[in-house]
Scaffold this motif. Structure first.
Motif, PDB file in Angstrom:
ATOM      1  N   GLY A  25      24.934 -34.197   3.367  1.00 62.32           N
ATOM      2  CA  GLY A  25      24.906 -34.572   1.958  1.00 62.32           C
ATOM      3  C   GLY A  25      23.955 -33.731   1.128  1.00 62.32           C
ATOM      4  N   VAL A  26      23.662 -32.520   1.573  1.00 57.23           N
ATOM      5  CA  VAL A  26      22.778 -31.612   0.838  1.00 57.23           C
ATOM      6  C   VAL A  26      23.465 -30.263   0.694  1.00 57.23           C
ATOM      7  N   TRP A  27      22.983 -29.460  -0.260  1.00 52.70           N
ATOM      8  CA  TRP A  27      23.535 -28.123  -0.434  1.00 52.70           C
ATOM      9  C   TRP A  27      23.333 -27.314   0.846  1.00 52.70           C
ATOM     10  N   SER A  28      24.347 -26.546   1.207  1.00 50.89           N
ATOM     11  CA  SER A  28      24.333 -25.825   2.468  1.00 50.89           C
ATOM     12  C   SER A  28      23.803 -24.406   2.286  1.00 50.89           C
ATOM     13  N   ASP A  29      22.670 -24.107   2.938  1.00 52.18           N
ATOM     14  CA  ASP A  29      22.144 -22.739   2.951  1.00 52.18           C
ATOM     15  C   ASP A  29      23.190 -21.765   3.485  1.00 52.18           C
ATOM     16  N   GLU A  30      23.881 -22.178   4.532  1.00 50.13           N
ATOM     17  CA  GLU A  30      24.811 -21.278   5.207  1.00 50.13           C
ATOM     18  C   GLU A  30      26.018 -20.951   4.330  1.00 50.13           C
ATOM     19  N   LEU A  31      26.603 -21.966   3.692  1.00 49.38           N
ATOM     20  CA  LEU A  31      27.761 -21.703   2.834  1.00 49.38           C
ATOM     21  C   LEU A  31      27.375 -20.860   1.623  1.00 49.38           C
ATOM     22  N   CYS A  32      26.253 -21.178   1.002  1.00 48.53           N
ATOM     23  CA  CYS A  32      25.816 -20.403  -0.166  1.00 48.53           C
ATOM     24  C   CYS A  32      25.511 -18.962   0.219  1.00 48.53           C
ATOM     25  N   ALA A  33      24.944 -18.766   1.421  1.00 44.25           N
ATOM     26  CA  ALA A  33      24.622 -17.412   1.868  1.00 44.25           C
ATOM     27  C   ALA A  33      25.873 -16.563   2.062  1.00 44.25           C
ATOM     28  N   MET A  34      27.004 -17.221   2.369  1.00 45.33           N
ATOM     29  CA  MET A  34      28.250 -16.464   2.566  1.00 45.33           C
ATOM     30  C   MET A  34      28.675 -15.722   1.315  1.00 45.33           C
ATOM     31  N   ILE A  35      28.270 -16.228   0.143  1.00 46.09           N
ATOM     32  CA  ILE A  35      28.654 -15.555  -1.102  1.00 46.09           C
ATOM     33  C   ILE A  35      27.431 -15.050  -1.865  1.00 46.09           C
ATOM     34  N   GLY A  36      26.260 -15.166  -1.252  1.00 44.69           N
ATOM     35  CA  GLY A  36      25.048 -14.707  -1.911  1.00 44.69           C
ATOM     36  C   GLY A  36      24.682 -15.508  -3.134  1.00 44.69           C
ATOM     37  N   TRP A  37      24.950 -16.819  -3.084  1.00 44.16           N
ATOM     38  CA  TRP A  37      24.701 -17.652  -4.261  1.00 44.16           C
ATOM     39  C   TRP A  37      23.290 -18.228  -4.230  1.00 44.16           C
ATOM     40  N   PRO A  38      22.515 -18.092  -5.322  1.00 43.88           N
ATOM     41  CA  PRO A  38      21.147 -18.627  -5.352  1.00 43.88           C
ATOM     42  C   PRO A  38      21.145 -20.147  -5.426  1.00 43.88           C
ATOM     43  N   MET A  39      20.556 -20.785  -4.446  1.00 45.51           N
ATOM     44  CA  MET A  39      20.609 -22.235  -4.357  1.00 45.51           C
ATOM     45  C   MET A  39      19.791 -22.941  -5.429  1.00 45.51           C
ATOM     46  N   ASP A  40      18.833 -22.223  -6.037  1.00 45.19           N
ATOM     47  CA  ASP A  40      18.034 -22.875  -7.074  1.00 45.19           C
ATOM     48  C   ASP A  40      18.806 -23.076  -8.372  1.00 45.19           C
ATOM     49  N   THR A  41      20.047 -22.593  -8.416  1.00 44.74           N
ATOM     50  CA  THR A  41      20.902 -22.833  -9.588  1.00 44.74           C
ATOM     51  C   THR A  41      21.702 -24.127  -9.469  1.00 44.74           C
ATOM     52  N   LEU A  42      21.668 -24.766  -8.291  1.00 42.98           N
ATOM     53  CA  LEU A  42      22.511 -25.935  -8.035  1.00 42.98           C
ATOM     54  C   LEU A  42      21.794 -27.217  -8.427  1.00 42.98           C
ATOM     55  N   PRO A  43      22.531 -28.212  -8.922  1.00 37.26           N
ATOM     56  CA  PRO A  43      21.905 -29.425  -9.457  1.00 37.26           C
ATOM     57  C   PRO A  43      21.469 -30.403  -8.376  1.00 37.26           C
ATOM     58  N   PRO A  44      20.507 -31.279  -8.689  1.00 39.72           N
ATOM     59  CA  PRO A  44      20.215 -32.416  -7.811  1.00 39.72           C
ATOM     60  C   PRO A  44      21.466 -33.273  -7.634  1.00 39.72           C
ATOM     61  N   ILE A  45      21.546 -33.966  -6.499  1.00 40.14           N
ATOM     62  CA  ILE A  45      22.742 -34.755  -6.170  1.00 40.14           C
ATOM     63  C   ILE A  45      22.398 -36.235  -6.184  1.00 40.14           C
ATOM     64  N   VAL A  46      23.225 -37.040  -6.887  1.00 38.32           N
ATOM     65  CA  VAL A  46      23.055 -38.486  -6.958  1.00 38.32           C
ATOM     66  C   VAL A  46      24.380 -39.149  -6.627  1.00 38.32           C
ATOM     67  N   GLN A  47      24.381 -40.459  -6.525  1.00 39.60           N
ATOM     68  CA  GLN A  47      25.611 -41.203  -6.300  1.00 39.60           C
ATOM     69  C   GLN A  47      26.415 -41.302  -7.610  1.00 39.60           C
ATOM     70  N   PRO A  48      27.736 -41.415  -7.533  1.00 41.24           N
ATOM     71  CA  PRO A  48      28.541 -41.527  -8.757  1.00 41.24           C
ATOM     72  C   PRO A  48      28.132 -42.686  -9.658  1.00 41.24           C
ATOM     73  N   ARG A  49      27.631 -43.772  -9.061  1.00 40.70           N
ATOM     74  CA  ARG A  49      27.267 -44.970  -9.836  1.00 40.70           C
ATOM     75  C   ARG A  49      25.860 -44.894 -10.425  1.00 40.70           C
ATOM     76  N   ALA A  50      25.123 -43.819 -10.159  1.00 40.31           N
ATOM     77  CA  ALA A  50      23.725 -43.732 -10.580  1.00 40.31           C
ATOM     78  C   ALA A  50      23.604 -43.616 -12.105  1.00 40.31           C
ATOM     79  N   VAL A  51      22.667 -44.371 -12.680  1.00 47.95           N
ATOM     80  CA  VAL A  51      22.323 -44.206 -14.092  1.00 47.95           C
ATOM     81  C   VAL A  51      21.385 -42.997 -14.194  1.00 47.95           C
ATOM     82  N   VAL A  52      21.778 -41.996 -14.976  1.00 45.52           N
ATOM     83  CA  VAL A  52      21.024 -40.740 -15.008  1.00 45.52           C
ATOM     84  C   VAL A  52      20.278 -40.525 -16.322  1.00 45.52           C
ATOM     85  N   GLY A  53      20.444 -41.426 -17.279  1.00 46.92           N
ATOM     86  CA  GLY A  53      19.751 -41.274 -18.553  1.00 46.92           C
ATOM     87  C   GLY A  53      20.376 -42.153 -19.605  1.00 46.92           C
TER      88      GLY A  53
END
Length: 505
Positions: free
Chosen positions: A190-218
């Motif tokens: 349930g977390v961003w995958s270092d391995e998958l992102c590395a396959m395309i050279g994608w910087p992981m610090d651009t990806l958002p925090p992950i919450v549940q669909p029902r979460a109140v976010v603001g």
């Protein structure tokens, strides 16, 4: 003095329009509105949109619904849904870098094949899904390769509904289901995958925090309140992908009940307690905790219907709805099987079970005996045959069902609903309201405690029509389905040659 009724609002961004629905806790509709959204196709197989067109649609559609909702009660919460995989890229100044590449875009065919050659099984093992041009992972590899200047500027990657929601809250997050839809998530952790992102050279610090669909976010900011008419501070629930919202809005909270979606694309969905990683299937977390839903999908459905209307039936100045009604009447006068006219809905390649972006649509078997109604009915039947192709994939894996709830704009046609029941040989139920905006509104209610849980929210789903398969018509379609499949197999090599002939990218 009694408390005002809690009103829940769902905002769904579809491929061709944005829809807003306000409902009461019993599921009854208070108000709804929509606004169109334009899609650009600068090259064959490309499909992209301007995110600010989404916001313009919000400004058009939300205020009248907010006004009606405030008159009917107290707005308890809002939530969002949109197509999975579609991303918005922002730079360090918060500027949108390029148009959003949509879920149905096919430009990343070469990148998809490269990922498959590199790590086909490994991607499936980590992400519970196979790389395909519709997923964010190969799309972002395309951006890195073809638009390196844009890639270098990326500071944040939003999913479509999250970017839209950020205009209300100013926050940056996504939900578990949309995160899985990027094919950049470790489905087991349930977390961003270092391995998958590395396959395309994608910087992981651009990806958002992950919450549940029902979460109140603001809450709705003062500026968003001024532009939309929603009360400032209204709780905002994260939301999820449109298909997840639709299946939830249709009441798919128990195993053995399927959902068939007749929208821009069409899907066959079934609930599962576990993921079913398979090169032929799509797996997502479900809104219902500790469950998944498994999908087989066809790329063109209501979009094919609209294409037929606009290309052959709609005259200048005519409204779309009455033309659809006219087409239905023509098709209803034609016998099942369309007197041997077959249609394959591959207007934008195909997913299940062929996974071939180069397949093309066709009408096969035309003769002097065929009139306009035959072509409409053949389209209805062709989409239903394509859905049966999808359902057979599920049945082969013991994921079939005998009852399905219908969602999407195509479900408005009683004739098409009956054809789906006859071709799939399942009982079809039509919920009173079952689009993604309704599901998002229910999810908003779960998030703020209007409903105790997802099971309680599903009790607000009402059924208004039931279609059972007719044995005689089903027998006709049982004979036609093998012919439909054989035509596809025979034409697939020619489709590839046609692609080369027109110089497809």
């Amino acid at each position: 003095m009694s408390k005002p009724d809690p009103i829940l609002i769902g905002i769904d961004l579809g491929a061709g329009s944005l829809k807003v629905s306000a409902i009461r806790a019993d599921g009854s509709l208070v108000a709804e509105a929509g606004a169109p959204v334009a899609t650009a196709t600068p090259h064959p197989g490309w499909s992209e949109q301007d995110p600010f067109d989404w916001w313009r649609a919000v400004i058009a559609a939300v205020p009248p619904v907010a006004e009606a909702a405030c008159k009917a009660g107290s707005i308890a919460a809002i939530s969002f849904s949109a197509g999975a995989h579609t991303q918005v890229l922002e730079d360090a100044e918060g500027q949108v870098i390029r148009p959003a590449i949509l879920w149905n875009d096919q430009r990343s065919r070469a990148e998809t094949q490269e990922l498959r050659d590199l790590a086909d099984q490994r991607i499936l093992d980590i992400g519970a899904n196979r790389a395909n041009p519709t997923w964010t992972l190969p799309q972002m590899l395309w951006v890195r390769r073809q638009e390196p200047e844009a890639f270098a500027r990326v500071k944040r990657l939003y999913l479509a509904k999250d970017w839209l929601r950020s205009r209300f809250t100013g926050t940056f997050e996504t939900d578990t289901i949309d995160a899985l839809g990027t094919l950049m998530l470790d489905a087991h952790k349930g977390v961003w995958s270092d391995e998958l992102c590395a396959m395309i050279g994608w910087p992981m610090d651009t990806l958002p925090p992950i919450v549940q669909p029902r979460a109140v976010v603001g809450g709705v900011t003062a500026e968003a309140a001024r532009l939309t008419g929603l009360p400032e501070g209204t709780p905002v629930v994260c939301g999820t992908s449109d298909t997840a919202a639709e299946t939830f809005g249709a009441g798919m909270v128990r195993e053995g009940l399927g959902v068939v979606k007749l929208a821009t694309a069409a899907t066959v969905n079934v609930l599962s307690k576990t993921a079913r990683p398979d090169f032929a299937l799509i797996n997502y977390f479900h809104v219902v905790p500790d469950h998944w839903y498994v999908i087989a999908a066809t790329n063109s459905c209501a979009s094919a219907h609209k294409w037929l209307r606009d290309t052959f039936f709609k005259r200048p100045g005519e409204e779309g709805g009455p033309v659809f009604d006219h087409m239905d009447r023509l098709a209803a006068a034609v016998a099942p099987g369309s007197e041997g006219l077959f249609f394959h809905p591959y207007l934008n390649g195909e997913r299940s079970p062929h996974w071939d972006p180069l397949l093309r649509a066709d009408f096969v078997g035309a003769g002097f005996n065929h009139g306009p109604g035959h072509f409409v009915r053949a389209l209805y039947e062709g989409v239903a045959y394509s859905l049966r192709d999808c359902l057979e994939v599920l049945r082969e894996r013991d994921l079939g069902f005998t009852t399905a709830r219908l969602t999407g704009g195509g479900a408005r046609s009683p004739l098409w609903r009956q054809i789906v029941a006859d071709v799939l040989n399942v009982t079809v139920e039509l919920p009173a309201v079952a689009d993604a905006s309704f599901g998002a509104a229910l999810l908003a209610g779960v998030g703020v405690g209007v409903f105790a849980d997802e099971q309680a929210a599903a009790k607000a789903v009402g059924i208004v029509a039931t279609h059972r398969p007719d044995p005689a018509r089903s027998a006709v379609y049982d004979r036609g389905f093998p012919i439909y499949r054989d035509i596809q197999r025979a034409l697939a090599p020619l489709n590839h040659r046609i692609h080369d002939f027109v110089g497809g990218r």
